[in-house]
Scaffold this motif. Structure first.
Motif, PDB file in Angstrom:
ATOM      1  N   PRO A  51       0.801  -1.222   0.000  1.00 28.38           N
ATOM      2  CA  PRO A  51       0.000   0.000   0.000  1.00 28.38           C
ATOM      3  C   PRO A  51       0.836   1.275   0.000  1.00 28.38           C
ATOM      4  N   LEU A  52       2.035   1.234   0.571  1.00 30.34           N
ATOM      5  CA  LEU A  52       2.896   2.424   0.534  1.00 30.34           C
ATOM      6  C   LEU A  52       3.331   2.729  -0.899  1.00 30.34           C
ATOM      7  N   LEU A  53       3.731   1.713  -1.624  1.00 33.42           N
ATOM      8  CA  LEU A  53       4.118   1.920  -3.022  1.00 33.42           C
ATOM      9  C   LEU A  53       2.912   2.365  -3.852  1.00 33.42           C
ATOM     10  N   TYR A  54       1.748   1.779  -3.575  1.00 31.37           N
ATOM     11  CA  TYR A  54       0.539   2.175  -4.307  1.00 31.37           C
ATOM     12  C   TYR A  54       0.250   3.660  -4.096  1.00 31.37           C
ATOM     13  N   ARG A  55       0.364   4.124  -2.858  1.00 32.80           N
ATOM     14  CA  ARG A  55       0.030   5.521  -2.578  1.00 32.80           C
ATOM     15  C   ARG A  55       0.986   6.479  -3.277  1.00 32.80           C
ATOM     16  N   ILE A  56       2.263   6.121  -3.353  1.00 33.93           N
ATOM     17  CA  ILE A  56       3.218   7.007  -4.033  1.00 33.93           C
ATOM     18  C   ILE A  56       2.832   7.159  -5.508  1.00 33.93           C
ATOM     19  N   VAL A  57       2.593   6.034  -6.175  1.00 36.09           N
ATOM     20  CA  VAL A  57       2.261   6.072  -7.606  1.00 36.09           C
ATOM     21  C   VAL A  57       0.895   6.718  -7.832  1.00 36.09           C
ATOM     22  N   ALA A  58      -0.095   6.330  -7.029  1.00 32.16           N
ATOM     23  CA  ALA A  58      -1.455   6.828  -7.239  1.00 32.16           C
ATOM     24  C   ALA A  58      -1.571   8.315  -6.939  1.00 32.16           C
ATOM     25  N   VAL A  59      -0.917   8.796  -5.878  1.00 38.68           N
ATOM     26  CA  VAL A  59      -0.977  10.224  -5.535  1.00 38.68           C
ATOM     27  C   VAL A  59      -0.342  11.067  -6.628  1.00 38.68           C
ATOM     28  N   LEU A  60       0.811  10.641  -7.136  1.00 34.10           N
ATOM     29  CA  LEU A  60       1.459  11.397  -8.209  1.00 34.10           C
ATOM     30  C   LEU A  60       0.602  11.390  -9.475  1.00 34.10           C
ATOM     31  N   GLY A  61      -0.038  10.257  -9.778  1.00 32.43           N
ATOM     32  CA  GLY A  61      -0.915  10.202 -10.937  1.00 32.43           C
ATOM     33  C   GLY A  61      -2.132  11.098 -10.771  1.00 32.43           C
ATOM     34  N   ALA A  62      -2.723  11.110  -9.575  1.00 34.21           N
ATOM     35  CA  ALA A  62      -3.883  11.965  -9.323  1.00 34.21           C
ATOM     36  C   ALA A  62      -3.497  13.433  -9.369  1.00 34.21           C
ATOM     37  N   LEU A  63      -2.297  13.762  -8.894  1.00 39.39           N
ATOM     38  CA  LEU A  63      -1.831  15.154  -8.946  1.00 39.39           C
ATOM     39  C   LEU A  63      -1.686  15.620 -10.393  1.00 39.39           C
ATOM     40  N   VAL A  83       3.094  16.366  -2.140  1.00 34.01           N
ATOM     41  CA  VAL A  83       4.513  16.221  -1.784  1.00 34.01           C
ATOM     42  C   VAL A  83       4.669  15.606  -0.401  1.00 34.01           C
ATOM     43  N   LEU A  84       3.853  16.064   0.550  1.00 36.85           N
ATOM     44  CA  LEU A  84       3.928  15.504   1.907  1.00 36.85           C
ATOM     45  C   LEU A  84       3.505  14.035   1.919  1.00 36.85           C
ATOM     46  N   CYS A  85       2.488  13.703   1.114  1.00 38.76           N
ATOM     47  CA  CYS A  85       2.064  12.305   1.032  1.00 38.76           C
ATOM     48  C   CYS A  85       3.194  11.411   0.531  1.00 38.76           C
ATOM     49  N   VAL A  86       3.832  11.836  -0.550  1.00 37.27           N
ATOM     50  CA  VAL A  86       4.933  11.044  -1.113  1.00 37.27           C
ATOM     51  C   VAL A  86       6.074  10.926  -0.113  1.00 37.27           C
ATOM     52  N   ALA A  87       6.409  12.036   0.555  1.00 34.25           N
ATOM     53  CA  ALA A  87       7.503  12.012   1.526  1.00 34.25           C
ATOM     54  C   ALA A  87       7.198  11.068   2.686  1.00 34.25           C
ATOM     55  N   LEU A  88       5.961  11.101   3.171  1.00 34.06           N
ATOM     56  CA  LEU A  88       5.588  10.234   4.289  1.00 34.06           C
ATOM     57  C   LEU A  88       5.653   8.762   3.887  1.00 34.06           C
ATOM     58  N   ASN A  89       5.221   8.440   2.690  1.00 37.35           N
ATOM     59  CA  ASN A  89       5.265   7.051   2.248  1.00 37.35           C
ATOM     60  C   ASN A  89       6.685   6.575   1.973  1.00 37.35           C
ATOM     61  N   LEU A  90       7.530   7.468   1.448  1.00 35.10           N
ATOM     62  CA  LEU A  90       8.941   7.108   1.269  1.00 35.10           C
ATOM     63  C   LEU A  90       9.605   6.836   2.617  1.00 35.10           C
ATOM     64  N   GLY A  92       8.039   5.727   5.214  1.00 35.71           N
ATOM     65  CA  GLY A  92       7.524   4.436   5.652  1.00 35.71           C
ATOM     66  C   GLY A  92       8.259   3.271   5.007  1.00 35.71           C
ATOM     67  N   LEU A  93       8.554   3.400   3.709  1.00 32.68           N
ATOM     68  CA  LEU A  93       9.309   2.342   3.036  1.00 32.68           C
ATOM     69  C   LEU A  93      10.699   2.194   3.617  1.00 32.68           C
ATOM     70  N   ARG A  94      11.347   3.314   3.859  1.00 34.45           N
ATOM     71  CA  ARG A  94      12.694   3.258   4.443  1.00 34.45           C
ATOM     72  C   ARG A  94      12.650   2.640   5.831  1.00 34.45           C
ATOM     73  N   TRP A  95      11.635   2.959   6.590  1.00 32.90           N
ATOM     74  CA  TRP A  95      11.514   2.406   7.943  1.00 32.90           C
ATOM     75  C   TRP A  95      11.276   0.900   7.900  1.00 32.90           C
ATOM     76  N   LEU A  96      10.503   0.429   6.936  1.00 34.26           N
ATOM     77  CA  LEU A  96      10.247  -1.000   6.820  1.00 34.26           C
ATOM     78  C   LEU A  96      11.492  -1.773   6.386  1.00 34.26           C
ATOM     79  N   LEU A  97      12.348  -1.142   5.594  1.00 39.74           N
ATOM     80  CA  LEU A  97      13.521  -1.826   5.059  1.00 39.74           C
ATOM     81  C   LEU A  97      14.736  -1.746   5.977  1.00 39.74           C
ATOM     82  N   ARG A  98      14.637  -1.048   7.082  1.00 39.98           N
ATOM     83  CA  ARG A  98      15.794  -0.923   7.960  1.00 39.98           C
ATOM     84  C   ARG A  98      16.056  -2.256   8.644  1.00 39.98           C
TER      85      ARG A  98
END
Length: 416
Positions: A51-63, A83-90, A92-98
């Motif tokens: 869902p984090l990856l989905y939100r990054i792609v979908a938010v940019l497409g909707a914008l 921009v804040l949505c994309v930053a927050l999801n990025l 989240g991805l970094r936090w999951l991969l740590r």
């Protein structure tokens, strides 16, 4: 998490949907800080990335779609929110991969922050755009909201995802009121079908995750039992059976000396079996601290007591070259090869060479005994399990070469 793992272990044979749901819900339970990335938590981590990856792609497409249709009305607020949505999801991805361990308190705080941000962003965009561009503008925070429903469902459970879905209904009514000044109940149910579809999809993914983890646990338990059985067979073969066969070999010399020698072998074997049972084959602290060279030197002394003279030729090796598991695999396989020489080769002498080769460590056990025909060698437990399989389990390999009248060469190789 400890509770969820226990439930899975105890309920492998229980296929009922309710018990499966209880086990999957347990994934959101407390995480033991002393356990890093256990199976259930790791599986949940990677699924939550979707869902984090989905939100990054979908938010940019909707914008992009909003900017193309709106003509710039309310664009600054929508761009900032995107921009804040994309930053927050990025993040989240970094936090999951740590690589750091997960803590339930941190997970709860981050999920709460994500929900609050999503709700606030929804209202900010609604208050900043005119009614003419409301539909296209609200797609930006709307994609974030859809991803939030999926994220809560996967991370915490179906009830949390459904809870956010219910909250979004009055949220959409308030958003329309902020944009147009009219409170419209129908606006709350505009995208209800889409949100229900997301919730059902996330629930299906959660079910598959639980079933897949359950299958992995069952597979691991079965293979663990098979590996333990093979380990026990090797232990019996390399200890009790080998000693009995050595005792049965014909010996020359004074009967009293022979009796003392047999008693010494039996005493040493009894001590080895007792240690194996009491410590479950765990090496003592002194043995674990020995480098490979000292382990092989002690092995040569052990074989000398059994009647085999072993000449050890050691190259200079880095003491940290191999970990303890691989060193023990080499030592135990070398012991089996040397005992085979004592039993079958018709000689009491063997040469053991140790050097670095092909990016690893090679141990060659060579005798000049009777040898055997490899094409007619009967399948035996010693070479296949106590030598070849033992090296393979530790990541190495073994090669046995022999011919009648030319002796036998056993090469053990282990990578660094």
């Amino acid at each position: 998490m400890a509770t969820a793992t226990s439930d899975l272990d105890d309920g492998i044979a229980d296929p009922t949907p309710m018990s499966a749901l209880r086990r999957m819900r347990g994934m959101a339970g407390p995480v033991d800080p002393s356990v890093q990335d256990n199976l259930l938590l790791r599986a949940t981590r990677y699924v939550a990335m979707v869902p984090l990856l989905y939100r990054i792609v979908a938010v940019l497409g909707a914008l992009g779609e909003f900017l193309a249709q709106s003509g710039g009305a309310g664009a600054p607020a929508v761009v900032v929110v995107a921009v804040l949505c994309v930053a927050l999801n990025l993040f989240g991805l970094r936090w999951l991969l740590r690589t750091a361990p997960f803590h339930s308190d941190n997970v709860a705080r981050l999920l709460l922050l994500d929900v609050v941000f999503t709700l606030v962003a929804y209202l900010v965009v609604a208050a900043s755009v005119p009614a003419s561009s409301f539909t296209s503008a609200m797609q930006v925070p709307g994609k974030e909201l859809l991803g939030g429903i999926a994220l809560l469902t996967l991370a915490l459970g179906v009830q949390y995802g459904v809870g956010l879905l219910v909250v979004s209904l009055p949220l959409r009514m308030v958003a329309w009121w902020l944009s147009s000044g009219v409170f419209n109940v129908k606006q709350g149910f505009v995208d209800l079908g889409t949100m229900l579809g997301v919730a059902l999809t996330a629930t299906g993914a959660l079910v598959l995750l639980g079933l897949g983890t359950r299958l992995a646990l069952a597979y691991g338990i079965r293979n663990g039992r098979l590996a333990e059985r093979a380990r026990q067979h090797r232990a019996l073969h390399d200890s009790v059976l080998q000693t009995l066969e050595i005792l049965a070999l014909p010996r020359k010399g004074d009967p009293a000396d022979q009796l003392d020698e047999l008693r010494g072998i039996a005493r040493a074997q009894a001590l080895e079996v007792r240690q194996m049972i009491e410590q479950a084959e765990r090496e003592s602290a002194e043995e674990a601290a020995r480098p490979l060279g000292e382990k092989l030197t002690a092995l040569a002394a052990e074989m000398a007591r059994e009647g085999l003279r072993a000449q050890l030729v050691m190259a200079e090796l880095d003491e940290e070259t191999l970990d303890e598991v691989r060193q023990l695999a080499i030592r135990d396989a070398a012991r089996e090869a040397m005992r085979n020489t004592l039993k079958h080769a018709g000689t009491d002498q063997v040469v053991v060479r140790v050097d670095e080769r092909e990016g690893g460590i090679a141990v060659v056990i060579r005798d000049h005994g009777t040898g055997f025909d490899e094409t007619h060698r009967p399948a035996g437990f010693g070479i296949s399990e106590s030598i070849t399989a033992r090296l393979a389990e530790a990541g190495g390999r073994a090669r046995v070469e022999s011919s009648p009248g030319s002796g036998t060469r056993v090469t053990l190789w282990m990578p660094r």
